[in-house]
Design a protein around this motif. Structure first.
Motif, mmCIF file in Angstrom:
data_model
loop_
_atom_site.group_PDB
_atom_site.id
_atom_site.type_symbol
_atom_site.label_atom_id
_atom_site.label_comp_id
_atom_site.label_asym_id
_atom_site.label_seq_id
_atom_site.Cartn_x
_atom_site.Cartn_y
_atom_site.Cartn_z
ATOM 1 N N ALA A 1 -30.957 28.243 6.328
ATOM 2 C CA ALA A 1 -30.988 27.365 5.143
ATOM 3 C C ALA A 1 -29.597 26.780 4.923
ATOM 4 C CB ALA A 1 -31.437 28.157 3.916
ATOM 5 N N PRO A 2 -29.520 25.505 4.558
ATOM 6 C CA PRO A 2 -28.198 24.872 4.369
ATOM 7 C C PRO A 2 -27.499 25.375 3.110
ATOM 8 C CG PRO A 2 -29.939 23.372 3.719
ATOM 9 C CD PRO A 2 -30.612 24.572 4.320
ATOM 10 N N LEU A 3 -26.186 25.357 3.151
ATOM 11 C CA LEU A 3 -25.390 25.707 1.980
ATOM 12 C C LEU A 3 -25.391 24.533 1.013
ATOM 13 C CD1 LEU A 3 -22.373 27.442 3.733
ATOM 14 C CD2 LEU A 3 -24.018 28.541 2.233
ATOM 15 N N GLN A 4 -25.308 24.823 -0.276
ATOM 16 C CA GLN A 4 -25.282 23.768 -1.289
ATOM 17 C C GLN A 4 -24.412 24.204 -2.454
ATOM 18 O OE1 GLN A 4 -29.480 23.551 -1.858
ATOM 19 N NE2 GLN A 4 -29.541 25.158 -3.384
ATOM 20 N N ARG A 5 -23.952 23.235 -3.228
ATOM 21 C CA ARG A 5 -23.131 23.545 -4.398
ATOM 22 C C ARG A 5 -24.013 24.001 -5.546
ATOM 23 N NH1 ARG A 5 -18.054 22.845 -3.609
ATOM 24 N NH2 ARG A 5 -17.259 21.227 -2.261
ATOM 25 N N ASN A 6 -23.536 24.995 -6.265
ATOM 26 C CA ASN A 6 -24.228 25.508 -7.439
ATOM 27 C C ASN A 6 -24.063 24.512 -8.578
ATOM 28 O OD1 ASN A 6 -25.214 26.971 -9.605
ATOM 29 N ND2 ASN A 6 -24.357 28.905 -8.879
ATOM 30 N N GLU A 7 -25.170 24.127 -9.243
ATOM 31 C CA GLU A 7 -25.103 23.148 -10.328
ATOM 32 C C GLU A 7 -24.307 23.673 -11.514
ATOM 33 O OE1 GLU A 7 -29.080 22.052 -11.274
ATOM 34 O OE2 GLU A 7 -29.490 21.311 -9.257
ATOM 35 N N ALA A 8 -24.456 24.935 -11.829
ATOM 36 C CA ALA A 8 -23.765 25.517 -12.978
ATOM 37 C C ALA A 8 -22.277 25.713 -12.695
ATOM 38 C CB ALA A 8 -24.408 26.834 -13.369
ATOM 39 N N GLN A 9 -21.952 26.074 -11.455
ATOM 40 C CA GLN A 9 -20.561 26.306 -11.061
ATOM 41 C C GLN A 9 -20.279 25.488 -9.796
ATOM 42 O OE1 GLN A 9 -21.056 30.502 -10.524
ATOM 43 N NE2 GLN A 9 -20.139 30.987 -12.508
ATOM 44 N N PRO A 10 -19.732 24.278 -9.935
ATOM 45 C CA PRO A 10 -19.540 23.391 -8.778
ATOM 46 C C PRO A 10 -18.623 23.955 -7.694
ATOM 47 C CG PRO A 10 -19.217 22.204 -10.841
ATOM 48 C CD PRO A 10 -19.365 23.644 -11.186
ATOM 49 N N ASP A 11 -17.753 24.895 -8.024
ATOM 50 C CA ASP A 11 -16.853 25.457 -7.019
ATOM 51 C C ASP A 11 -17.504 26.568 -6.197
ATOM 52 O OD1 ASP A 11 -16.879 26.860 -9.442
ATOM 53 O OD2 ASP A 11 -15.009 27.898 -8.954
ATOM 54 N N VAL A 12 -18.725 26.964 -6.570
ATOM 55 C CA VAL A 12 -19.443 28.027 -5.853
ATOM 56 C C VAL A 12 -20.453 27.392 -4.888
ATOM 57 C CG1 VAL A 12 -20.987 30.003 -6.105
ATOM 58 C CG2 VAL A 12 -19.172 29.620 -7.782
ATOM 59 N N ILE A 13 -20.405 27.810 -3.632
ATOM 60 C CA ILE A 13 -21.334 27.296 -2.629
ATOM 61 C C ILE A 13 -22.290 28.415 -2.232
ATOM 62 C CG2 ILE A 13 -21.544 26.344 -0.308
ATOM 63 C CD1 ILE A 13 -18.798 25.091 -0.688
ATOM 64 N N THR A 14 -23.599 28.147 -2.371
ATOM 65 C CA THR A 14 -24.621 29.137 -2.049
ATOM 66 C C THR A 14 -25.731 28.477 -1.248
ATOM 67 O OG1 THR A 14 -25.955 28.722 -4.016
ATOM 68 C CG2 THR A 14 -24.174 30.313 -4.252
ATOM 69 N N ARG A 15 -26.757 29.244 -0.937
ATOM 70 C CA ARG A 15 -27.939 28.702 -0.277
ATOM 71 C C ARG A 15 -29.054 28.410 -1.287
ATOM 72 N NH1 ARG A 15 -26.580 28.878 4.790
ATOM 73 N NH2 ARG A 15 -25.329 30.591 5.550
ATOM 74 N N GLY A 16 -28.775 28.541 -2.577
ATOM 75 C CA GLY A 16 -29.775 28.249 -3.598
ATOM 76 C C GLY A 16 -30.544 29.487 -4.008
ATOM 77 N N ASP A 17 -31.812 29.285 -4.319
ATOM 78 C CA ASP A 17 -32.671 30.361 -4.805
ATOM 79 C C ASP A 17 -33.661 30.777 -3.721
ATOM 80 O OD1 ASP A 17 -31.339 29.763 -7.111
ATOM 81 O OD2 ASP A 17 -33.051 28.869 -8.123
ATOM 82 N N ILE A 18 -34.152 32.006 -3.838
ATOM 83 C CA ILE A 18 -35.168 32.506 -2.905
ATOM 84 C C ILE A 18 -36.181 33.329 -3.697
ATOM 85 C CG2 ILE A 18 -33.956 34.626 -2.245
ATOM 86 C CD1 ILE A 18 -34.949 33.852 0.697
ATOM 87 N N ASN A 19 -37.409 33.301 -3.263
ATOM 88 C CA ASN A 19 -38.502 34.000 -3.930
ATOM 89 C C ASN A 19 -39.012 35.101 -3.004
ATOM 90 O OD1 ASN A 19 -40.154 34.320 -6.097
ATOM 91 N ND2 ASN A 19 -41.067 32.287 -5.975
ATOM 92 N N ILE A 20 -39.159 36.316 -3.513
ATOM 93 C CA ILE A 20 -39.668 37.433 -2.712
ATOM 94 C C ILE A 20 -41.049 37.812 -3.229
ATOM 95 C CG2 ILE A 20 -39.332 39.835 -2.022
ATOM 96 C CD1 ILE A 20 -36.323 39.390 -2.300
ATOM 97 N N MET A 21 -42.036 37.791 -2.334
ATOM 98 C CA MET A 21 -43.388 38.242 -2.650
ATOM 99 C C MET A 21 -43.603 39.536 -1.883
ATOM 100 S SD MET A 21 -45.562 34.711 -2.289
ATOM 101 C CE MET A 21 -47.084 35.397 -2.890
ATOM 102 N N ALA A 22 -43.767 40.632 -2.593
ATOM 103 C CA ALA A 22 -43.929 41.925 -1.927
ATOM 104 C C ALA A 22 -45.166 42.628 -2.463
ATOM 105 C CB ALA A 22 -42.692 42.795 -2.165
ATOM 106 N N ASP A 23 -45.865 43.256 -1.558
ATOM 107 C CA ASP A 23 -47.007 44.077 -1.956
ATOM 108 C C ASP A 23 -46.483 45.188 -2.850
ATOM 109 O OD1 ASP A 23 -50.033 44.587 -0.809
ATOM 110 O OD2 ASP A 23 -49.045 46.433 -1.477
ATOM 111 N N LYS A 24 -47.269 45.556 -3.871
ATOM 112 C CA LYS A 24 -46.781 46.572 -4.792
ATOM 113 C C LYS A 24 -46.707 47.958 -4.158
ATOM 114 C CE LYS A 24 -51.139 47.578 -7.181
ATOM 115 N NZ LYS A 24 -51.789 47.551 -8.494
#
Length: 168
Positions: free
Chosen positions: A111-134
């Motif tokens: 996944a590409p790196l991107q700038r955080n909207e809330a903190q422009p100096d922080v570079i992350t890959r964004g958000d991720i969602n985990i679906m796990a069986d209970k």
């Protein structure tokens, strides 16, 4: 003879109007329907449906905010998948030494790196969602979450099924 009281004047006006055709102005009605159609289109496009395979039985919880369109890590009883592509087995993940799963991290780093909207100096890959069986052991879930953090994902969300009667 001209009537002086109001009811007589009103009766004369009704007789005069009844003889004429009344024009209806539909411009405002068209505007209302256009706004209604626009609202329905926008609200229909914001609904996100996450894949819900039969192999997963999601835990139930109170949902406070809707999920965003993100990458999805699915943890079934047998496999760990990223966006429906099998990465490794759940047994392999549980037996792996340390907290970071190398095979999963390799896939997440695509996944590409991107700038955080809330903190422009922080570079992350964004958000991720985990679906796990209970029924997945917490140790496996902890390793997957640690791997997501190590791959520089800013926000990790766990997918749940909304409880009936939960707080909004």
């Amino acid at each position: 003879m001209r009537p002086n009281n109001r009811s007589a004047k009103r009766a004369q006006r009704k007789v005069r109007i009844a003889g004429h055709e009344v024009e209806m102005n539909v411009v405002s009605l068209i505007d209302i329907f256009a706004i209604l159609v626009f609202y329905l289109l926008v609200s229909a496009l914001t609904v996100e449906v996450l894949p819900s395979p039969n192999a997963l039985q999601l835990p139930k919880s109170v949902v406070k905010e809707q999920p965003k369109q993100t990458s999805v890590v699915m943890i079934t009883k047998a496999d760990i998948l990223v966006d429906n592509v099998r990465i490794m087995g759940t047994d392999e993940a549980q037996a792996a030494p340390g907290n970071v799963l190398d095979a999963l991290k390799g896939e997440l780093l695509r996944a590409p790196l991107q700038r955080n909207e809330a903190q422009p100096d922080v570079i992350t890959r964004g958000d991720i969602n985990i679906m796990a069986d209970k029924a997945i052991p917490y140790a496996v879930l902890k390793k997957v979450m640690a791997t997501c953090t190590d791959a520089r994902y800013a926000k990790i969300a766990l997918t749940v099924v909304e409880k009936k009667g939960g707080a909004s």
